[in-house]
Design a protein around this motif. Structure first.
Motif, mmCIF file in Angstrom:
data_model
loop_
_atom_site.group_PDB
_atom_site.id
_atom_site.type_symbol
_atom_site.label_atom_id
_atom_site.label_comp_id
_atom_site.label_asym_id
_atom_site.label_seq_id
_atom_site.Cartn_x
_atom_site.Cartn_y
_atom_site.Cartn_z
ATOM 1 N N UNK A 45 -10.677 -2.858 -3.725
ATOM 2 C CA UNK A 45 -9.959 -2.827 -5.000
ATOM 3 C C UNK A 45 -10.575 -1.778 -5.920
ATOM 4 N N UNK A 46 -11.899 -1.656 -5.885
ATOM 5 C CA UNK A 46 -12.554 -0.596 -6.647
ATOM 6 C C UNK A 46 -12.173 0.782 -6.096
ATOM 7 N N UNK A 78 -6.952 -1.638 6.002
ATOM 8 C CA UNK A 78 -6.734 -1.419 4.572
ATOM 9 C C UNK A 78 -7.523 -0.207 4.088
ATOM 10 N N UNK A 79 -8.757 -0.072 4.568
ATOM 11 C CA UNK A 79 -9.583 1.071 4.183
ATOM 12 C C UNK A 79 -8.956 2.384 4.663
ATOM 13 N N UNK A 80 -8.425 2.385 5.881
ATOM 14 C CA UNK A 80 -7.770 3.584 6.412
ATOM 15 C C UNK A 80 -6.553 3.955 5.568
ATOM 16 N N UNK A 86 -1.893 7.068 0.770
ATOM 17 C CA UNK A 86 -0.554 6.494 0.618
ATOM 18 C C UNK A 86 -0.603 5.277 -0.294
ATOM 19 N N UNK A 87 0.304 5.226 -1.284
ATOM 20 C CA UNK A 87 0.392 4.082 -2.184
ATOM 21 C C UNK A 87 1.473 3.120 -1.718
ATOM 22 N N UNK A 188 -3.950 -7.629 -4.880
ATOM 23 C CA UNK A 188 -4.808 -6.725 -4.118
ATOM 24 C C UNK A 188 -3.983 -5.612 -3.483
ATOM 25 N N UNK A 189 -2.869 -5.995 -2.918
ATOM 26 C CA UNK A 189 -1.998 -4.997 -2.273
ATOM 27 C C UNK A 189 -1.591 -3.895 -3.237
ATOM 28 N N UNK A 190 -1.372 -4.251 -4.502
ATOM 29 C CA UNK A 190 -0.929 -3.277 -5.483
ATOM 30 C C UNK A 190 -2.071 -2.712 -6.332
#
Length: 223
Positions: A45-46, A78-80, A86-87, A188-190
Motif C-alpha cells: 500500500x505504501x 501484486x508486487x509485480x 498498471x493502475x 487495498x486494491x485501489x
C-alpha cells in the motif's frame, strides 16, 4: 484532515522519515511474525500511494516485497502488478467493482448503469468520516429517488461497531466489510491510504471524481 495510517507515533506522520521508518519496521516484522501476507499488503500500500515517498522509493518497496522469501505467490503477483505501472482504476475510465454486501446483497457496478454512484471508503473509528456522514446522508436522501446510490467500503475491524453505527444513524445503503482495517481487500486494491475517500461514478459506469468530500450534492447534481 483525514484519517491516515502512519508510522512511529514519535515522528511526524506526514514526513518522509515517518513513512520510511514505517516501511523498515514492517519489513523487520515480516521476518519474525507469522502473518506475513497482511504485513506485505501494508508495505505494498505504501508502494502504491506513499505520499512522501519518491517513485523510486515506492518501486524499491515493491521490489523488496517481490524478492522476499516469505512473500506468498499472491503477494508477489501484486508486487509485480505495481512494478508494471498498471493502475486498477483511472478517472474517465469504467470502474470494475463487485462484492457481497454485509446483508448478503450481491453488488456489481456493471449491473448499476443508469445510476450515479458514490463509493464511500470510510470507518466508524475515523473522526472525519463520521463528521462527513451527515453530508453524505443528506445527498442520499435528496437524490436516491432519482437513481443515486451509495456503496460503503468499511475499513472497520469490529462488525458490531459498524452495525451499531449504521442502525443509530439510519444508514441503509450496502456496506462491504471484511474486518481487515487498512488491509481491506477493496481499499487495498485501489491503493486507499486516507479516509474518507469518496469516488463518484456516472450513469455510464465511468469513474468521474476521486474526491467528492464536502460537495457530494453538487457533484451528484452535475452528473
Amino acid at each position: 484532515q483525514s484519517a491516515r495510517k502512519n508510522g512511529k507515533r514519535d515522528l511526524d506522520p506526514s514526513s518522509a522519515e515517518s513513512q520510511k521508518a514505517y516501511v523498515e519496521a514492517f519489513f523487520a516484522a515480516a521476518d519474525v511474525l507469522s502473518n506475513q501476507d497482511e504485513i506485505f499488503k501494508m508495505l505494498l500500500l505504501q508502494a502504491i500511494s506513499g505520499h512522501e515517498l519518491s517513485d523510486e522509493e515506492k518501486r524499491g518497496i515493491a521490489q523488496r516485497v517481490l524478492d522476499h522469501s516469505k512473500a506468498s505467490v499472491a503477494i508477489k503477483a501484486s508486487a509485480k502488478e505495481i512494478l508494471s505501472g498498471e493502475k486498477t482504476y483511472a478517472v474517465g475510465k469504467p470502474l470494475e467493482l463487485s462484492f457481497v454486501a454485509m446483508d448478503g446483497t450481491k453488488i456489481n457496478l456493471a449491473d448499476m448503469k443508469g445510476k450515479v454512484i458514490l463509493i464511500d471508503f470510510w470507518a466508524t473509528w475515523c473522526g472525519p468520516c463520521v463528521g462527513e456522514m451527515p453530508t453524505v446522508k443528506a445527498a442520499y436522501d435528496k437524490y436516491h429517488s432519482q437513481g443515486f446510490e451509495i456503496l460503503g467500503i468499511s475499513l472497520d475491524e469490529s462488525k458490531d461497531d459498524l452495525v451499531k453505527f449504521l442502525k443509530k444513524n439510519d444508514i441503509t445503503w450496502p456496506q462491504y466489510f471484511d474486518g481487515k482495517h487498512w488491509n481491506n481487500d477493496i481499499s487495498f486494491r485501489f491503493g486507499i491510504n486516507g479516509i474518507p475517500a469518496e469516488w463518484l461514478i456516472d450513469k455510464k459506469g465511468i469513474l468521474r471524481e476521486l474526491n467528492a468530500r464536502g460537495h457530494v450534492e453538487e457533484s451528484v447534481a452535475a452528473l
